[in-house]
Design an enzyme around this catalytic site. Sequence first.
Site, mmCIF file in Angstrom:
data_model
loop_
_atom_site.group_PDB
_atom_site.id
_atom_site.type_symbol
_atom_site.label_atom_id
_atom_site.label_comp_id
_atom_site.label_asym_id
_atom_site.label_seq_id
_atom_site.Cartn_x
_atom_site.Cartn_y
_atom_site.Cartn_z
ATOM 1 N N CYS A 77 13.872 33.639 -13.987
ATOM 2 C CA CYS A 77 15.040 33.053 -14.655
ATOM 3 C C CYS A 77 14.758 32.902 -16.146
ATOM 4 O O CYS A 77 14.278 31.855 -16.604
ATOM 5 C CB CYS A 77 15.386 31.705 -14.019
ATOM 6 S SG CYS A 77 16.897 30.999 -14.661
ATOM 7 N N THR A 86 37.822 17.994 3.363
ATOM 8 C CA THR A 86 36.877 19.135 3.359
ATOM 9 C C THR A 86 35.493 18.744 3.886
ATOM 10 O O THR A 86 34.548 19.517 3.747
ATOM 11 C CB THR A 86 36.721 19.700 1.923
ATOM 12 O OG1 THR A 86 36.247 18.646 1.068
ATOM 13 C CG2 THR A 86 38.041 20.230 1.390
ATOM 14 N N TYR A 131 37.870 16.670 -3.914
ATOM 15 C CA TYR A 131 39.117 16.468 -4.659
ATOM 16 C C TYR A 131 40.299 16.560 -3.693
ATOM 17 O O TYR A 131 41.436 16.670 -4.106
ATOM 18 C CB TYR A 131 39.231 17.518 -5.778
ATOM 19 C CG TYR A 131 38.038 17.477 -6.717
ATOM 20 C CD1 TYR A 131 37.990 16.581 -7.781
ATOM 21 C CD2 TYR A 131 36.934 18.303 -6.518
ATOM 22 C CE1 TYR A 131 36.883 16.522 -8.635
ATOM 23 C CE2 TYR A 131 35.828 18.247 -7.357
ATOM 24 C CZ TYR A 131 35.814 17.359 -8.417
ATOM 25 O OH TYR A 131 34.704 17.303 -9.247
#
Length: 446
Positions: free
Chosen positions: A96, A352, A341
């Site tokens: 990375c 969810t 949300y």
Amino acid sequence: MMSVEQGVEVPRALASGPSAFISAKQMPKEGLDQDILIESFLSLGRVDHITMVMALHPAYLSCFLRTQHALLELDGPLPRHWRQYIAVMAAARHHCTYLIQQHSAGFLEAGGEESWLSGLEHAPTKLRSLQTLNKLLAHRPWLITQQHIQELVCPGADPRWSLAELIHAVVLMAQAHSLCSFVWGCGLHPEPDHIGGHTFEPPSPSHLPRSPHSPAHEDGRQELVDGAMEVEVLMKRMVELQQQEEECTQEEMVTRFERERSESIPTAVVRGAPPDRVLRLVEDPEFRYEDFAPRGEQSPPTMRAQDYSWEDHGFSLVNRLLPDMGQLLDEKFQVVSNLTYHRMAMHEGVDTHTLRKALWNYIHCLYGIRYDDYDYGSVNVLLERSLKVFVKTMACHPEQTTARIYHAFWRHFRHSEKVHANLIVMEARLQAALLYTLRAITHYMR
């Protein structure tokens, strides 16, 4: 104009926006939590690409910044330049360059010797002694045993780590490994002052800035129809699971876990070799993630969450050895687990929870951690194959993440929802790696 006359070349940022996967136009300009961005600017001296993308979820970003600040800057057992160098070593495991450059700059600012960055052999023996733990934490944490801990901390070890120093180093490495998943998984561009982030060439009209990773397809309308259908099917499955009252035997629960764990999910084509400046910071570069339980092979024993969990064991051990860090990590885990949300793609008022839990438990399953009270049949019902490919790549081989993999799953979802999935992968992976290491430390301390 003055600069041109005086012969001073002025660099130009190559990328527009922080991410190759999310076009700058799709990054929200309004509604971002300004206080969080100011906090980031004051802490880092810039609003970097990580912060810009994480700012889609301000509650998470806030506790992420607090944890990073505590790990790298606040009083602790390790000197500040060592902390940055440990993060460099960790980021190099996943090639990375974004994080390597970021932490290299932090290392030099903290007074580190530049020669250390040209190769591991220039770093002190004590730091180099972390390399085995670093590679196991990054790729196969289930192999970490109390023997690995003992070699570093027992009286007579040379050089010897205190338990407080070691836990600080472990959290730094695990946090950097999981952040690599986020950087690769969101396709973050280099910062403008990074290598690859700027050019001295003037912009060419024939090469207008356009994301090379645009998800545009020839048959856009068919894509929209298919994507909308996927959302409706997923909504229906979530409701059915929440209403399901079928009781499973313990044997069936274990069978479903094993089936999930040993399922063959191919990950992407391996990228080309990383630059030499990265390889010089990696020991045993061929060492990689291997499926926890390849078919037909003897797998290591599963870690049952009931036997060693973050809540009951890991949290208190970290807090004891590195005051306040357990609290900060716990807050981060809690925020990402409960973040919602109440919407999904074009639907509002959606619970969810089952989907978030399936994602978290699937990542732990890839790392060999099983929850006795969870039905792993739900993972197969809720996580379609393209999502599993993305999650497994990002959690286990983040350097192989591609735009194609990112755009293939949840085609009708907002980018903020995909970033939310990235945060779950990042934190679940972090917790899994920590659990194996903390369990080894607990066994050593007995």
